[in-house]
Design a protein around this motif. Structure first.
Motif, short mmCIF file in Angstrom:
data_model
loop_
_atom_site.label_atom_id
_atom_site.label_comp_id
_atom_site.label_asym_id
_atom_site.label_seq_id
_atom_site.Cartn_x
_atom_site.Cartn_y
_atom_site.Cartn_z
N PRO A 142 53.79 -0.47 16.02
CA PRO A 142 52.52 -1.15 16.31
C PRO A 142 51.30 -0.25 16.12
CG PRO A 142 53.84 -0.89 18.31
CD PRO A 142 54.70 -0.47 17.17
N ALA A 143 51.45 1.07 16.30
CA ALA A 143 50.28 1.95 16.14
C ALA A 143 49.84 1.98 14.68
CB ALA A 143 50.61 3.35 16.62
N ALA A 146 48.34 -1.36 13.91
CA ALA A 146 46.97 -1.51 14.41
C ALA A 146 45.99 -0.88 13.44
CB ALA A 146 46.85 -0.86 15.79
N ARG A 150 43.19 -2.94 11.46
CA ARG A 150 41.77 -2.61 11.62
C ARG A 150 41.05 -2.49 10.29
NH1 ARG A 150 43.14 0.70 15.55
NH2 ARG A 150 43.11 2.66 14.41
N THR A 151 41.71 -1.81 9.33
CA THR A 151 41.01 -1.56 8.07
C THR A 151 41.10 -2.73 7.10
OG1 THR A 151 42.93 -0.20 7.62
CG2 THR A 151 40.83 0.93 7.87
N ALA A 154 41.00 -7.07 10.26
CA ALA A 154 40.18 -7.42 11.43
C ALA A 154 38.81 -7.95 11.06
CB ALA A 154 40.03 -6.20 12.35
N ALA A 159 39.61 -8.44 15.90
CA ALA A 159 40.37 -7.22 16.22
C ALA A 159 41.79 -7.50 16.71
CB ALA A 159 39.61 -6.41 17.27
N VAL A 160 41.99 -8.63 17.40
CA VAL A 160 43.33 -8.92 17.89
C VAL A 160 43.94 -10.13 17.16
CG1 VAL A 160 43.03 -7.92 20.16
CG2 VAL A 160 42.38 -10.28 19.79
N TYR A 213 52.23 -5.20 15.51
CA TYR A 213 50.97 -5.12 16.25
C TYR A 213 50.54 -6.50 16.75
CZ TYR A 213 45.96 -4.84 17.08
OH TYR A 213 44.72 -4.95 17.64
N GLU A 216 52.55 -7.82 19.59
CA GLU A 216 52.16 -7.11 20.81
C GLU A 216 51.00 -7.83 21.51
OE1 GLU A 216 52.59 -2.74 22.15
OE2 GLU A 216 53.91 -4.19 21.29
N GLN A 217 50.09 -8.39 20.70
CA GLN A 217 48.90 -9.04 21.27
C GLN A 217 49.27 -10.27 22.07
OE1 GLN A 217 46.16 -7.46 21.25
NE2 GLN A 217 47.19 -5.97 19.95
N SER A 221 46.83 -9.00 27.93
CA SER A 221 46.16 -7.72 28.10
C SER A 221 46.55 -7.11 29.42
CB SER A 221 44.65 -7.94 28.07
OG SER A 221 43.98 -6.82 28.60
N ALA A 222 46.59 -5.76 29.45
CA ALA A 222 46.85 -5.06 30.70
C ALA A 222 45.74 -5.36 31.71
CB ALA A 222 46.92 -3.56 30.45
N ASN B 79 50.94 1.77 23.27
CA ASN B 79 51.72 2.16 22.09
C ASN B 79 51.01 1.85 20.78
OD1 ASN B 79 52.02 -0.54 22.08
ND2 ASN B 79 54.25 -0.58 22.18
N THR B 80 49.99 0.97 20.82
CA THR B 80 49.24 0.72 19.59
C THR B 80 48.33 1.89 19.25
OG1 THR B 80 47.63 -0.47 20.91
CG2 THR B 80 49.22 -1.80 19.70
#
Lengths: 259, 554
Positions: A142-143, A146, A150-151, A154, A159-160, A213, A216-217, A221-222, B79-80
């Protein structure tokens, strides 16, 4: 050799050489180019049924041989992935003309969709429907996804992946409920206003990272309720409605209890 | 007994303090201070209390935030963002959110409190404006309040930029563009602010100092001045029976308002904490670390800056000119410098304009009902309309996706509305105000409709009207309808041109705009006259009907 040497100043010699060079380049390309996996499993029966479905449902616009017409794209070479994306999301057959074809309940079941895809794939090579492994979010990072999102994504999809506006009523749809396979297919085939992200541009592994990624969305949200993931505008709306709404209510209550 | 011991201890402590500080006077003075009661007087308190919450939560956040643009590789949650290269500022924001206990809650409380702070300031300002609470002697306090609004924007802007995520970097990039659009000094200013070419390494530490020290320090000082002036001027009160410019009708500060205001602090804190705990705000890890290339869809500033965003979005881009090798970016200068400049100038000068066109030198402690000053109310609504249209234009992409509209048409609609909307809003509001005033006149002269229809013996039907009681009447007749200024002729008695005549004429014209259309309050004479001819409303005491009834009775 002598005959060749004698004719090397012939005025057709450059033409012949050019033809030979083209032939060589084409041959080398055919050998080395990544060959898109075509629907191997599709049997003749599927293609036949698919052709009938196509002629009954799609040929009005796309032409009897899928050759397209004015403003309607030819489907020769779009591949099974494009057909599966458009048909399984209900975008095709198109309901009406508009800024863009919109999502609706799928008009064909999975089998019919596969048959249509097999028929279109048989017209010319194109990207195939991705395998379950290719779109498995648990194998993605996912990192990295992301960063790629983004590039590359998004600026239209937010963004999400909550979606965003394009010009003249067109829009980048929300990706919150799109299936992993459809996301992959969209990147591969670039439907409607979307650019194609081919495998040289965004590799299959990176596509899987993007899917990881996006999946994950969906876990939220946390921080609590995501408020649509739309950013500061929705946050501003909520502070007026909930925050100031509650507090003005409290103020009225306190003011009313005057003695 | 324990109570007496405690009491004695408390009395002893109080006496100790009083002998050394003279605090007894202040307590006596404040405890007896009278405040009028109305819910809208609590709007300013919402702003004050959210500012307290901002300071408390902000203090917590400074314990963990690292104001540095040095690059680090982030390790750990979420983790993202694991293994991603980013600035220390962004990394420490993620650390605060995911590793520090209660860190995310504090961040969210801080951000919601900031949004609420601005919303409360704006609402409080609306109350003050529409009720005319800025009139003498409170003009200076209005200026302090407007400064507080601007400082609030400054605090919000500097704080928004600190986490160094993509969205905040986008905001800084726009700021950079706006600064550069200022003719001649623009590029120098930009280099000065960013310590070189954007983004540089300096901006985050600089904004940090502004955000945690300079701006809140000035806000705190001005809040002190603001409240001191409230105490000095005494609080305004809504019009009503017995309330004049020479008294304050209300309850003493102690115990009533101490309980109310003190309790309200906890209500405000509670609502903010509830929002911070349940509603996600500014999830910076979704936006990612700042990098000048990506701009995501739906990139907008916080709501109080949306009007600037909208103003930029509406401005056609063709208005950039190159003159002799120098670029004049009117496409940025007009929407981002001139338009907000005009809006804030209106706020700053309005009290003085109104004082000039009324030539009113009296102190006012009784508030106006908005309807009784139609042009002021209209101007206020026009201002808000412009502000709201700009804010909506700043959200045009979301309006497009959520209402299935074309963003191009929305932009054009807003371009036209920005010029037409405020005029229309002004006209409609003024008409509504005048209409409400006429209705008030009508009510005072003729009383309430009761719905009781009475038929006279001659067959005539009338509806019985109940006269207003004293309180109701006081509310509706006790106001001044200002008249346009009357100026002396252009020449004096000897036929010599008078100095300053032109200015006076200009002022008189403005005054006419304000007060030409007006509804005068009912005078006692008018009331008496109405009662004389309106006696038929009260059955039994009717004379004129008496004759007719007798004539037609069987």
């Amino acid at each position: 050799m002598k005959a060749l040497a004698a004719r090397r100043h012939h005025r057709l010699a450059p033409v012949v050489l050019l033809l030979l060079a083209l032939l060589a380049t084409g041959g080398v390309y055919a050998l080395l180019a990544p060959s898109p996996a075509s629907a191997d499993s599709a049997n003749v029966q599927d293609i036949e049924t698919g052709k009938k479905l196509f002629q009954a449902n799609c040929a009005t616009c796309h032409g009897i041989n899928a050759e397209g017409s004015d403003g309607v794209p030819s489907l020769v070479g779009v591949g099974a992935a494009a057909v599966d994306f458009q048909v399984s999301t209900g975008r095709m057959p198109m309901q009406m003309n508009g800024p863009q074809a919109i999502e609706k309940p799928a008009q064909f079941d999975a089998e019919q969709t596969a048959q249509l895809a097999a028929y279109v794939a048989s017209l010319g090579d194109g990207p195939a429907v991705p395998t379950a492994d290719q779109v498995d979010p648990s194998q993605g990072d996912p990192a990295s996804g992301a960063a790629i999102f983004r590039t590359n994504c998004a600026m239209c999809h937010n963004a999400v992946g909550a979606g965003g506006a394009l010009s003249e009523g067109k829009f980048a749809p929300s990706l919150m409920h799109t299936s992993a396979t459809n996301i992959y297919q969209a990147m591969l085939t670039g439907p409607q206003s979307m650019p194609v992200f081919n495998d040289a541009n965004v590799t299959p592994e990176e596509k899987r990272d993007v899917i990881a990624y996006l999946m994950e969305q969906r876990e939220g949200s946390a921080g609590g309720l995501t408020l649509g993931g739309l950013g500061p505008v929705s946050e501003g709306l909520w502070v007026w409605v909930v925050g100031l709404g509650l507090l003005v209510g409290a103020a009225v209550w306190i003011g009313a209890k005057s003695s | 007994m324990t109570t007496t011991t405690t009491e004695r201890a408390a009395a002893g402590a109080a006496d100790y303090l009083d002998q050394r500080t003279g605090i007894g006077h202040a307590v006596k003075e404040f405890a007896r201070k009278t405040f009028p009661d109305h819910w809208s007087f609590l709007l300013g308190e919402i702003a004050l209390y959210s500012f307290v919450v901002l300071i408390l939560s902000g203090f917590f956040l400074t314990m963990f935030f690292v104001p540095s643009m040095a690059l680090v590789t982030h390790h750990g949650a979420p983790n993202t963002m694991d293994g991603v290269l980013m600035s220390e500022a962004f990394s420490s924001t993620l650390h605060t959110s995911f590793e520090v206990r209660g860190g995310l809650l504090m961040r969210q409380i801080h951000h919601w409190a900031a949004l609420l702070f601005m919303a409360a300031i704006v609402t409080h300002m609306m109350r003050v404006f529409f009720t005319g609470a800025f009139r003498k002697p409170r003009e200076l306090n209005w200026l302090v309040g407007t400064l507080l609004l601007i400082l609030g924007l400054g605090a919000g802007f500097t704080g928004y930029s600190l986490p160094d995520d993509v969205l905040s970097g986008n905001g800084l990039r726009i700021t950079d563009g706006v600064v550069k659009s200022i003719p001649i000094i623009g590029s120098y200013m930009s280099y000065f602010i960013f310590g070189g070419e954007f983004p540089g390494d300096d901006i985050i530490p600089r904004l940090f100092t502004l955000h945690i020290l300079v701006v809140p320090g000035i806000i705190l000082a001005l809040v002190g001045v603001h409240l001191l002036m409230v105490v000095l001027h005494k609080h305004t009160q809504y019009p009503g029976g017995g309330r004049t410019d020479k008294n304050v009708v209300g309850f003493p500060l102690f115990p009533v308002y101490v309980a109310k205001a003190g309790g309200f602090f906890f209500v405000v804190f509670g609502v903010i904490a509830l929002m911070g705990a349940t509603m996600a705000i500014n999830n910076v890890w979704n936006y990612g670390p700042f990098d000048p290339s990506p701009v995501s869809a739906g990139a907008q500033p916080d709501w109080y800056m949306l009007f600037l965003e909208g103003s930029l979005r509406l401005m056609p881009g063709q208005t950039e000119y190159v003159i002799g090798g120098f670029t004049l970016s009117l496409n940025i200068l007009i929407p981002a410098v001139i338009i907000p400049g005009l809006l804030f100038t209106f706020l700053f000068v309005y009290p003085f304009i109104e004082a000039a066109v009324t030539k009113d030198k009296n102190e006012h402690h009784v508030l106006d009902r908005p309807r009784n000053v139609p042009v002021r109310t209209g101007l206020g609504v026009a201002f808000l309309t412009a502000f709201i249209i700009l804010a909506l234009a700043g959200s045009n992409d979301l309006i497009a996706t959520h209402f299935s509209l074309s963003i191009n048409s929305i932009t054009w609609a807003f371009r036209i509305l920005f010029f037409v909307g405020p005029w229309f809003a002004f006209w409609v509001t003024k008409r509504i105000c005048l209409g409400l005033q006429r209705k008030d006149r009508e009510l005072v002269l003729h009383g309430h409709e009761t719905g009781r229809i009475v038929r006279f013996a001659n067959g005539e039907y009338i509806e019985v009207h109940r006269p207003l009681d004293e309180q109701e009447r006081w509310l509706r007749v006790n106001y001044t309808a200002h008249r346009p200024l009357e100026i002396e002729p252009a020449t004096d008695s000897r036929g010599v041109r008078r100095k300053g005549y032109k200015n006076e004429r200009r002022l008189a014209r403005l005054s006419r705009f304000f007060y030409e259309d007006r509804v005068e309050p009912v005078t006692p004479a008018e009331l008496a006259a109405a009662h004389a001819h309106g006696d038929h409303d009260e059955l039994g005491s009717s004379e004129s009907h008496g004759e007719i009834t007798s004539g037609t009775q069987h």
